[in-house]
Design a protein around this motif. Structure first.
Motif, PDB file in Angstrom:
ATOM      1  N   GLN A 104       0.837  -1.191   0.000  1.00 41.05           N
ATOM      2  CA  GLN A 104       0.000   0.000   0.000  1.00 41.05           C
ATOM      3  C   GLN A 104       0.877   1.249   0.000  1.00 41.05           C
ATOM      4  N   VAL A 105       0.578   2.173  -0.904  1.00 44.81           N
ATOM      5  CA  VAL A 105       1.371   3.402  -1.030  1.00 44.81           C
ATOM      6  C   VAL A 105       0.469   4.595  -0.768  1.00 44.81           C
ATOM      7  N   PRO A 106       0.444   5.112   0.458  1.00 43.15           N
ATOM      8  CA  PRO A 106      -0.405   6.269   0.756  1.00 43.15           C
ATOM      9  C   PRO A 106       0.115   7.536   0.086  1.00 43.15           C
ATOM     10  N   ASP A 107      -0.798   8.404  -0.257  1.00 45.27           N
ATOM     11  CA  ASP A 107      -0.441   9.686  -0.874  1.00 45.27           C
ATOM     12  C   ASP A 107      -0.194  10.692   0.254  1.00 45.27           C
ATOM     13  N   GLU A 108       1.052  10.802   0.697  1.00 44.87           N
ATOM     14  CA  GLU A 108       1.385  11.620   1.854  1.00 44.87           C
ATOM     15  C   GLU A 108       2.270  12.819   1.526  1.00 44.87           C
ATOM     16  N   VAL A 109       3.119  12.694   0.528  1.00 47.08           N
ATOM     17  CA  VAL A 109       4.109  13.738   0.244  1.00 47.08           C
ATOM     18  C   VAL A 109       3.621  14.616  -0.903  1.00 47.08           C
ATOM     19  N   SER A 110       3.514  15.900  -0.642  1.00 49.26           N
ATOM     20  CA  SER A 110       3.054  16.841  -1.656  1.00 49.26           C
ATOM     21  C   SER A 110       4.245  17.507  -2.341  1.00 49.26           C
ATOM     22  N   PRO A 111       4.045  17.994  -3.563  1.00 52.12           N
ATOM     23  CA  PRO A 111       5.128  18.730  -4.235  1.00 52.12           C
ATOM     24  C   PRO A 111       5.582  19.943  -3.426  1.00 52.12           C
ATOM     25  N   GLN A 112       4.660  20.562  -2.701  1.00 51.89           N
ATOM     26  CA  GLN A 112       5.014  21.734  -1.899  1.00 51.89           C
ATOM     27  C   GLN A 112       6.021  21.386  -0.805  1.00 51.89           C
ATOM     28  N   GLN A 113       5.962  20.159  -0.313  1.00 55.84           N
ATOM     29  CA  GLN A 113       6.905  19.734   0.723  1.00 55.84           C
ATOM     30  C   GLN A 113       8.304  19.510   0.162  1.00 55.84           C
ATOM     31  N   LEU A 114       8.425  19.355  -1.138  1.00 54.56           N
ATOM     32  CA  LEU A 114       9.710  19.014  -1.743  1.00 54.56           C
ATOM     33  C   LEU A 114      10.362  20.167  -2.491  1.00 54.56           C
ATOM     34  N   GLU A 115       9.597  21.185  -2.830  1.00 55.26           N
ATOM     35  CA  GLU A 115      10.136  22.205  -3.735  1.00 55.26           C
ATOM     36  C   GLU A 115      11.351  22.926  -3.159  1.00 55.26           C
ATOM     37  N   GLN A 116      11.393  23.152  -1.854  1.00 57.39           N
ATOM     38  CA  GLN A 116      12.542  23.855  -1.288  1.00 57.39           C
ATOM     39  C   GLN A 116      13.792  22.991  -1.334  1.00 57.39           C
ATOM     40  N   SER A 117      13.647  21.708  -1.002  1.00 65.85           N
ATOM     41  CA  SER A 117      14.804  20.802  -1.033  1.00 65.85           C
ATOM     42  C   SER A 117      15.271  20.532  -2.458  1.00 65.85           C
ATOM     43  N   LEU A 118      14.309  20.325  -3.369  1.00 61.49           N
ATOM     44  CA  LEU A 118      14.656  20.070  -4.765  1.00 61.49           C
ATOM     45  C   LEU A 118      15.117  21.337  -5.485  1.00 61.49           C
ATOM     46  N   ARG A 119      14.678  22.488  -4.967  1.00 64.12           N
ATOM     47  CA  ARG A 119      14.948  23.788  -5.592  1.00 64.12           C
ATOM     48  C   ARG A 119      14.289  23.873  -6.971  1.00 64.12           C
ATOM     49  N   VAL A 120      13.131  23.218  -7.078  1.00 65.48           N
ATOM     50  CA  VAL A 120      12.322  23.261  -8.293  1.00 65.48           C
ATOM     51  C   VAL A 120      10.884  23.510  -7.860  1.00 65.48           C
ATOM     52  N   PRO A 121      10.173  24.478  -8.465  1.00 68.25           N
ATOM     53  CA  PRO A 121       8.814  24.811  -8.027  1.00 68.25           C
ATOM     54  C   PRO A 121       7.874  23.612  -7.993  1.00 68.25           C
ATOM     55  N   ALA A 122       6.940  23.652  -7.040  1.00 65.70           N
ATOM     56  CA  ALA A 122       5.989  22.555  -6.863  1.00 65.70           C
ATOM     57  C   ALA A 122       5.063  22.382  -8.053  1.00 65.70           C
ATOM     58  N   THR A 123       4.911  23.415  -8.866  1.00 67.38           N
ATOM     59  CA  THR A 123       3.997  23.346 -10.013  1.00 67.38           C
ATOM     60  C   THR A 123       4.569  22.546 -11.180  1.00 67.38           C
ATOM     61  N   THR A 124       5.833  22.191 -11.140  1.00 59.81           N
ATOM     62  CA  THR A 124       6.443  21.462 -12.252  1.00 59.81           C
ATOM     63  C   THR A 124       6.119  19.977 -12.182  1.00 59.81           C
ATOM     64  N   GLU A 125       6.080  19.341 -13.338  1.00 58.15           N
ATOM     65  CA  GLU A 125       5.854  17.899 -13.363  1.00 58.15           C
ATOM     66  C   GLU A 125       7.000  17.169 -12.671  1.00 58.15           C
ATOM     67  N   TYR A 126       8.209  17.690 -12.777  1.00 59.08           N
ATOM     68  CA  TYR A 126       9.364  17.054 -12.147  1.00 59.08           C
ATOM     69  C   TYR A 126       9.161  16.910 -10.641  1.00 59.08           C
ATOM     70  N   THR A 127       8.742  17.978  -9.986  1.00 57.76           N
ATOM     71  CA  THR A 127       8.539  17.935  -8.542  1.00 57.76           C
ATOM     72  C   THR A 127       7.343  17.068  -8.179  1.00 57.76           C
ATOM     73  N   LYS A 128       6.316  17.088  -9.002  1.00 61.36           N
ATOM     74  CA  LYS A 128       5.151  16.222  -8.753  1.00 61.36           C
ATOM     75  C   LYS A 128       5.546  14.745  -8.852  1.00 61.36           C
ATOM     76  N   LEU A 129       6.381  14.411  -9.835  1.00 61.69           N
ATOM     77  CA  LEU A 129       6.855  13.032  -9.957  1.00 61.69           C
ATOM     78  C   LEU A 129       7.692  12.630  -8.750  1.00 61.69           C
ATOM     79  N   TRP A 130       8.493  13.554  -8.261  1.00 56.79           N
ATOM     80  CA  TRP A 130       9.285  13.277  -7.062  1.00 56.79           C
ATOM     81  C   TRP A 130       8.372  13.001  -5.875  1.00 56.79           C
ATOM     82  N   GLY A 131       7.261  13.717  -5.769  1.00 53.36           N
ATOM     83  CA  GLY A 131       6.316  13.457  -4.692  1.00 53.36           C
ATOM     84  C   GLY A 131       5.802  12.023  -4.738  1.00 53.36           C
TER      85      GLY A 131
END
Length: 262
Positions: A104-131
């Protein structure tokens, strides 16, 4: 065409990356084949270009508040097309593994939680895929038993971290083990690599030669920040085998790389 393990019991970040030509799946506009799923070069370029453009917009906006003019280098995100291919292939393999093992893979991590660490805006597909990928990583870390932390797997992770500048190169395995502490994140990465390799064999993964060395996108907390790195396994010419222990010791300090993969 089957992938070959570098380390039979503790391979790291296996992705079964094989030559397109050898597998007779060599369309020049295709970046990767994973089973019946195809990722085009245009898809890779689109994800990459969007990440670069939106990163540049953020840098310009921040610089404009101080009246500064960013240089071309400052406008360029560290994201590469290889990173995009790594992410797409790993996600597809990971989803297949989760389905096959009923994980089971819960949907817990949002792109907004990663954008600062990735240094890529949450609106990008790249950051969404990382989520999506981090959700998978967390599920696997919780539900797959960790593998033995061998010297070979420790050094494979160490060299991947050294490649991105997170730790100095040239350390002997004894010192790497000391700095990694218990190395729980190495055991988790190794366990994931084994199941991904098996799935890559079943899915008959093939990669365009321009992306010769595919790796599993990985991250670890240093205690102060999140370190993103990639664990390569097989390139188009065969297994990666250069995981021997270096002899030289560095004189410069290194970041604390202890932590657990998320």
């Amino acid at each position: 065409m089957r992938a070959r393990r570098v380390i039979a019991a503790a391979s790291v970040a296996a992705l079964g990356v094989l030559s397109l030509a050898a597998c007779e799946r060599s369309a020049p506009d295709v970046a990767a084949y994973v089973g019946d799923t195809t990722y085009s070069l245009d898809r890779v370029d689109g994800i990459y270009d969007e990440a670069q453009a939106k990163y540049g917009d953020v840098v310009r906006q921040a610089a404009g508040q101080t009246g500064a003019t960013p240089s071309p280098e400052q406008l360029r995100s560290p994201v590469t097309r290889q990173d995009v291919v790594n992410l797409l292939v790993s996600l597809e393999l990971g989803k297949r593994v989760a389905k096959a093992k009923n994980i089971q893979v819960p949907d817990e991590v949002s792109p907004q939680q990663l954008e600062q660490s990735l240094r890529v805006p949450a609106t990008t597909e790249y950051t969404k895929l990382w989520g999506e990928w981090v959700d998978l990583l967390q599920a696997f870390n919780q539900q797959l038993p960790p593998a033995e932390v061998s010297d070979e797997s420790v050094m494979a992770v160490y060299q991947a971290l050294a490649k991105v500048g997170a730790i100095p190169g040239g350390l002997p395995v004894t010192e790497v083990r000391q700095r990694f502490g218990e190395g729980a994140f190495v055991g988790s990465a190794t366990a994931l690599s084994v199941v991904l390799e098996d799935e890559a064999d079943r899915a008959d993964v093939s990669i365009n030669p321009r992306y010769r060395e595919v790796g599993v996108p990985s991250l670890v907390s240093s205690g102060q920040s999140v370190i993103f790195y990639s664990l390569p396994y097989i390139n188009e010419e065969g297994p990666v085998t250069d995981i021997s222990t270096p002899d030289a010791s560095p004189s410069s300090p290194n970041p604390d790389t202890e932590g657990t993969a998320s």
